[in-house]
Scaffold this active site. Structure first.
Site, PDB file in Angstrom:
ATOM      1  N   ARG A  67       0.806  -1.224   0.000  1.00 12.85           N
ATOM      2  CA  ARG A  67       0.000   0.000   0.000  1.00 12.85           C
ATOM      3  C   ARG A  67       0.835   1.268   0.000  1.00 12.85           C
ATOM      4  NH1 ARG A  67      -5.331  -1.389   3.542  1.00 12.85           N
ATOM      5  NH2 ARG A  67      -5.936  -3.180   2.277  1.00 12.85           N
ATOM      6  N   GLU A 104       2.116 -12.586  14.333  1.00 10.20           N
ATOM      7  CA  GLU A 104       1.368 -13.463  15.235  1.00 10.20           C
ATOM      8  C   GLU A 104       1.119 -14.825  14.611  1.00 10.20           C
ATOM      9  OE1 GLU A 104      -1.301 -10.638  13.031  1.00 10.20           O
ATOM     10  OE2 GLU A 104       0.464 -10.411  14.252  1.00 10.20           O
TER      11      GLU A 104
END
Length: 162
Positions: A67, A104
């Site tokens: 992005r 994670e």
């Protein structure tokens, strides 16, 4: 003028609760990119903010995959600067510097071309969010001997691979 520009940009950002997972609010910037006036306003707001906070003390804008590629080059153009790319590992040709960091759900890696920055050059990183990847980014730009920041505290859950 800045207030009306900010309102224009804010009106174009859509929120999608619980996407991609429950508890997350996804902010969709697609309508900003679709509308030339709001995209121009977003770039103008960012450029004025960087001029006010950093003055002429920026050498490059670094667009972070992916992005950051949407706003980085336009922001660099508006500021009269070059734009360098920071990509996911394996996407850049030639010699590169790379860093691995923990997520994670596993690991990820970022890289930059070895000759993209000279020691001491000042870089502003553009992306939609710097979260767990910030640690890898910090070590990647440190290896390139670039100055970046000020930045928020960065989690130290990284593996240095430079």
């Amino acid at each position: 003028m800045a207030d009306s520009e900010l309102q224009l940009v804010e009106q174009r950002i859509r929120s999608f609760p619980d996407f991609p997972t429950p508890g997350v609010v996804f902010r969709d910037i697609s309508p900003v990119l679709k509308d030339p006036a709001s995209f121009r306003a977003a770039i103008g707001l960012l450029a004025r903010h960087l001029k006010a906070t950093h003055g002429g003390r920026i050498d490059y804008i670094a667009g972070l995959d992916s992005r950051g590629f949407l706003f980085g080059p336009s922001l660099a153009q508006e500021l009269g600067l070059g734009c360098v790319l920071i990509r996911k590992r394996g996407k850049l040709p030639g010699p590169t510097l790379w860093a691995s960091y923990s997520l994670e759900y596993g690991k990820a890696e970022l890289e930059i071309q070895k000759d993209a920055l000279e020691p001491g050059q000042r870089v502003v990183v553009v992306d939609d969010l710097l979260a767990t990847g910030g640690a890898g980014l910090e070590h990647l730009l440190s290896a390139a001997q670039a100055n970046w920041g000020p930045h928020p505290p960065i989690p130290r859950n990284h593996e240095r691979c430079l």
